[in-house]
Motif scaffolding. Structure first.
Motif, PDB file in Angstrom:
ATOM      1  N   GLU A   1       0.836  -1.210   0.000  1.00 23.51           N
ATOM      2  CA  GLU A   1       0.000   0.000   0.000  1.00 23.51           C
ATOM      3  C   GLU A   1       0.867   1.254   0.000  1.00 23.51           C
ATOM      4  O   GLU A   1       0.587   2.232  -0.706  1.00 23.51           O
ATOM      5  CB  GLU A   1      -0.928  -0.015   1.209  1.00 23.51           C
ATOM      6  CG  GLU A   1      -2.003  -1.101   1.144  1.00 23.51           C
ATOM      7  CD  GLU A   1      -2.796  -1.187   2.437  1.00 23.51           C
ATOM      8  OE1 GLU A   1      -2.338  -0.617   3.456  1.00 23.51           O
ATOM      9  OE2 GLU A   1      -3.868  -1.827   2.438  1.00 23.51           O
ATOM     10  N   ARG A   2       1.941   1.231   0.797  1.00 25.07           N
ATOM     11  CA  ARG A   2       2.830   2.386   0.866  1.00 25.07           C
ATOM     12  C   ARG A   2       3.582   2.578  -0.454  1.00 25.07           C
ATOM     13  O   ARG A   2       3.826   3.718  -0.867  1.00 25.07           O
ATOM     14  CB  ARG A   2       3.809   2.226   2.022  1.00 25.07           C
ATOM     15  CG  ARG A   2       3.151   2.357   3.386  1.00 25.07           C
ATOM     16  CD  ARG A   2       2.638   3.778   3.595  1.00 25.07           C
ATOM     17  NE  ARG A   2       2.031   3.960   4.898  1.00 25.07           N
ATOM     18  CZ  ARG A   2       0.735   3.997   5.127  1.00 25.07           C
ATOM     19  NH1 ARG A   2      -0.126   3.823   4.119  1.00 25.07           N
ATOM     20  NH2 ARG A   2       0.256   4.195   6.339  1.00 25.07           N
ATOM     21  N   GLU A   3       3.949   1.493  -1.104  1.00 27.84           N
ATOM     22  CA  GLU A   3       4.603   1.620  -2.408  1.00 27.84           C
ATOM     23  C   GLU A   3       3.688   2.343  -3.396  1.00 27.84           C
ATOM     24  O   GLU A   3       4.141   3.201  -4.156  1.00 27.84           O
ATOM     25  CB  GLU A   3       4.980   0.233  -2.946  1.00 27.84           C
ATOM     26  CG  GLU A   3       6.159  -0.401  -2.244  1.00 27.84           C
ATOM     27  CD  GLU A   3       6.395  -1.829  -2.682  1.00 27.84           C
ATOM     28  OE1 GLU A   3       7.518  -2.312  -2.551  1.00 27.84           O
ATOM     29  OE2 GLU A   3       5.420  -2.483  -3.146  1.00 27.84           O
ATOM     30  N   PHE A   4       2.420   1.987  -3.375  1.00 24.58           N
ATOM     31  CA  PHE A   4       1.461   2.628  -4.272  1.00 24.58           C
ATOM     32  C   PHE A   4       1.276   4.101  -3.915  1.00 24.58           C
ATOM     33  O   PHE A   4       1.323   4.981  -4.784  1.00 24.58           O
ATOM     34  CB  PHE A   4       0.121   1.888  -4.214  1.00 24.58           C
ATOM     35  CG  PHE A   4      -0.962   2.529  -5.038  1.00 24.58           C
ATOM     36  CD1 PHE A   4      -0.997   2.360  -6.419  1.00 24.58           C
ATOM     37  CD2 PHE A   4      -1.942   3.307  -4.439  1.00 24.58           C
ATOM     38  CE1 PHE A   4      -1.985   2.966  -7.186  1.00 24.58           C
ATOM     39  CE2 PHE A   4      -2.940   3.909  -5.193  1.00 24.58           C
ATOM     40  CZ  PHE A   4      -2.957   3.738  -6.577  1.00 24.58           C
ATOM     41  N   GLN A   5       1.097   4.380  -2.620  1.00 27.94           N
ATOM     42  CA  GLN A   5       0.855   5.753  -2.175  1.00 27.94           C
ATOM     43  C   GLN A   5       2.065   6.657  -2.419  1.00 27.94           C
ATOM     44  O   GLN A   5       1.906   7.852  -2.712  1.00 27.94           O
ATOM     45  CB  GLN A   5       0.489   5.764  -0.689  1.00 27.94           C
ATOM     46  CG  GLN A   5      -0.839   5.101  -0.378  1.00 27.94           C
ATOM     47  CD  GLN A   5      -1.047   4.912   1.112  1.00 27.94           C
ATOM     48  OE1 GLN A   5      -0.152   5.192   1.923  1.00 27.94           O
ATOM     49  NE2 GLN A   5      -2.233   4.431   1.491  1.00 27.94           N
ATOM     50  N   ARG A   6       3.259   6.090  -2.294  1.00 25.63           N
ATOM     51  CA  ARG A   6       4.481   6.901  -2.365  1.00 25.63           C
ATOM     52  C   ARG A   6       5.201   6.782  -3.705  1.00 25.63           C
ATOM     53  O   ARG A   6       6.330   7.242  -3.844  1.00 25.63           O
ATOM     54  CB  ARG A   6       5.415   6.494  -1.222  1.00 25.63           C
ATOM     55  CG  ARG A   6       4.815   6.804   0.140  1.00 25.63           C
ATOM     56  CD  ARG A   6       5.513   6.105   1.277  1.00 25.63           C
ATOM     57  NE  ARG A   6       4.899   6.482   2.557  1.00 25.63           N
ATOM     58  CZ  ARG A   6       5.144   5.856   3.707  1.00 25.63           C
ATOM     59  NH1 ARG A   6       5.965   4.819   3.742  1.00 25.63           N
ATOM     60  NH2 ARG A   6       4.550   6.264   4.820  1.00 25.63           N
ATOM     61  N   ALA A   7       4.543   6.169  -4.680  1.00 29.07           N
ATOM     62  CA  ALA A   7       5.108   6.026  -6.024  1.00 29.07           C
ATOM     63  C   ALA A   7       6.477   5.359  -5.995  1.00 29.07           C
ATOM     64  O   ALA A   7       7.430   5.817  -6.620  1.00 29.07           O
ATOM     65  CB  ALA A   7       5.186   7.396  -6.709  1.00 29.07           C
ATOM     66  N   ILE A   8       6.528   4.243  -5.272  1.00 23.95           N
ATOM     67  CA  ILE A   8       7.757   3.448  -5.201  1.00 23.95           C
ATOM     68  C   ILE A   8       7.476   2.101  -5.851  1.00 23.95           C
ATOM     69  O   ILE A   8       6.770   1.267  -5.279  1.00 23.95           O
ATOM     70  CB  ILE A   8       8.210   3.238  -3.740  1.00 23.95           C
ATOM     71  CG1 ILE A   8       8.435   4.578  -3.047  1.00 23.95           C
ATOM     72  CG2 ILE A   8       9.479   2.391  -3.689  1.00 23.95           C
ATOM     73  CD1 ILE A   8       8.726   4.462  -1.556  1.00 23.95           C
ATOM     74  N   PRO A   9       7.971   1.854  -7.059  1.00 24.03           N
ATOM     75  CA  PRO A   9       7.737   0.553  -7.691  1.00 24.03           C
ATOM     76  C   PRO A   9       8.334  -0.583  -6.860  1.00 24.03           C
ATOM     77  O   PRO A   9       9.338  -0.404  -6.159  1.00 24.03           O
ATOM     78  CB  PRO A   9       8.467   0.689  -9.033  1.00 24.03           C
ATOM     79  CG  PRO A   9       8.582   2.160  -9.267  1.00 24.03           C
ATOM     80  CD  PRO A   9       8.733   2.773  -7.912  1.00 24.03           C
ATOM     81  N   ALA A  10       7.709  -1.745  -6.940  1.00 21.55           N
ATOM     82  CA  ALA A  10       8.170  -2.893  -6.158  1.00 21.55           C
ATOM     83  C   ALA A  10       9.615  -3.247  -6.460  1.00 21.55           C
ATOM     84  O   ALA A  10      10.365  -3.637  -5.565  1.00 21.55           O
ATOM     85  CB  ALA A  10       7.258  -4.095  -6.412  1.00 21.55           C
ATOM     86  N   TRP A  11      10.039  -3.086  -7.719  1.00 24.67           N
ATOM     87  CA  TRP A  11      11.413  -3.449  -8.071  1.00 24.67           C
ATOM     88  C   TRP A  11      12.414  -2.522  -7.381  1.00 24.67           C
ATOM     89  O   TRP A  11      13.529  -2.955  -7.050  1.00 24.67           O
ATOM     90  CB  TRP A  11      11.624  -3.428  -9.588  1.00 24.67           C
ATOM     91  CG  TRP A  11      11.557  -2.077 -10.238  1.00 24.67           C
ATOM     92  CD1 TRP A  11      10.487  -1.488 -10.820  1.00 24.67           C
ATOM     93  CD2 TRP A  11      12.635  -1.132 -10.372  1.00 24.67           C
ATOM     94  NE1 TRP A  11      10.810  -0.248 -11.313  1.00 24.67           N
ATOM     95  CE2 TRP A  11      12.121   0.002 -11.055  1.00 24.67           C
ATOM     96  CE3 TRP A  11      13.976  -1.138  -9.989  1.00 24.67           C
ATOM     97  CZ2 TRP A  11      12.904   1.111 -11.348  1.00 24.67           C
ATOM     98  CZ3 TRP A  11      14.763  -0.030 -10.283  1.00 24.67           C
ATOM     99  CH2 TRP A  11      14.233   1.082 -10.954  1.00 24.67           C
ATOM    100  N   GLN A  12      12.013  -1.261  -7.125  1.00 20.05           N
ATOM    101  CA  GLN A  12      12.915  -0.355  -6.430  1.00 20.05           C
ATOM    102  C   GLN A  12      13.088  -0.774  -4.968  1.00 20.05           C
ATOM    103  O   GLN A  12      14.195  -0.753  -4.425  1.00 20.05           O
ATOM    104  CB  GLN A  12      12.407   1.079  -6.509  1.00 20.05           C
ATOM    105  CG  GLN A  12      12.489   1.691  -7.901  1.00 20.05           C
ATOM    106  CD  GLN A  12      12.116   3.160  -7.923  1.00 20.05           C
ATOM    107  OE1 GLN A  12      11.987   3.803  -6.890  1.00 20.05           O
ATOM    108  NE2 GLN A  12      11.928   3.698  -9.128  1.00 20.05           N
ATOM    109  N   SER A  13      11.997  -1.174  -4.324  1.00 21.20           N
ATOM    110  CA  SER A  13      12.080  -1.655  -2.942  1.00 21.20           C
ATOM    111  C   SER A  13      12.958  -2.898  -2.863  1.00 21.20           C
ATOM    112  O   SER A  13      13.803  -3.031  -1.969  1.00 21.20           O
ATOM    113  CB  SER A  13      10.682  -1.964  -2.399  1.00 21.20           C
ATOM    114  OG  SER A  13       9.862  -0.825  -2.401  1.00 21.20           O
TER     115      SER A  13
END
Length: 261
Positions: free
Chosen positions: A165-177
């Motif tokens: 959810e935070r990735e979506f809200q903060r515009a952080i793609p899963a591959w970056q995490s």
């Protein structure tokens, strides 16, 4: 060239691991391009064997660490599946999102327990919290190795619904995490004791390569209760979005208040 630098033991370890010539490191420290600088620290960039190398110095002449900026191999390679709806505190064990392990080299970032004091927030609440928080920065590199060892001996790595959810809200793609976790290191560790249970909590700093020569800093919070051989990535955020809270390396917390408070 006469060697006028003092090498921190951490820098010596990294130079040996990356098989970098000491003379080249000294050249970069002396003549490299300054890419980041504060009152106490300086980061310089140069090339060794055609690869970009960063040298971090504590002024005036101590080399703290060295790393190859484009070297994205890691001791851990993360492969994430689409979805996981469990939580660390759930009574039902969470589904495995998938991971694999490859041995290799990781990219460290300077881990500091002293930097940023001249820029730290002077609010009484922040001073009290910072004094407590700094205890968790001790032996952070050791905590990095401990977490990697847990995965090596079979601990599962899960990504919570909250982090997605935070990735979506903060515009952080899963591959970056995932990439930030792979090449990152622990910058803070603490154990939380609650109702007879102990939860270990790692604050992890890594970088995602978003363009040639452009790297995005990310913080990940990783937790484990040690009882079900699982590690859970609880959340992720970009510390550069709240830069007043961190020093230039994003390893030292300076403030606990939001910018509009």
């Amino acid at each position: 060239m006469k060697n006028m630098y003092v090498f921190d033991p951490h820098a010596v370890k990294r130079i040996i691991q990356r098989r970098l010539p000491v003379e080249a490191v000294v050249q970069i420290a002396t003549f490299g391009v300054t890419v980041q600088e504060s009152k106490k620290r300086c980061m310089k960039r140069g090339d060794v064997y055609g690869k970009p190398v960063h040298v971090v110095l504590m002024k005036p002449n101590t080399i703290l660490t060295v790393y190859v900026a484009d070297e994205w191999q890691s001791t851990i390679t993360v492969q994430r599946s689409r979805r996981y709806f469990g939580a660390l505190t759930s009574s039902t064990p969470p589904a495995n999102r998938g991971y694999s392990i490859t041995l290799g080299r990781r990219v460290p970032w300077v881990t500091s327990s002293t930097g940023g004091e001249d820029m730290a927030c002077r609010h009484s609440d922040c001073i009290a919290k910072r004094n407590t928080w700094m205890h968790g920065t001790k032996h952070a590199m050791k905590r990095s190795d401990e977490l990697r060892h847990l995965i090596f001996i079979g601990y599962k790595l899960d990504w919570s619904l909250h982090v997605e959810e935070r990735e979506f809200q903060r515009a952080i793609p899963a591959w970056q995490s995932s990439q930030a976790f792979e090449n990152g290191d622990c910058i803070h560790f603490t154990c939380i004791h609650n109702h007879g249970k102990t939860v270990a909590k790692w604050l992890w700093l890594g970088y995602a390569k978003v363009a040639p020569g452009v790297y995005r800093p990310l913080h990940l919070v990783i937790v484990s209760n040690g009882q079900n051989k699982r590690l859970t990535v609880a959340t992720v955020y970009d510390p550069s979005q709240t830069s007043h809270m961190w020093d230039e390396t994003y390893t030292v917390r300076l403030c606990w208040k939001h910018a509009n408070t």
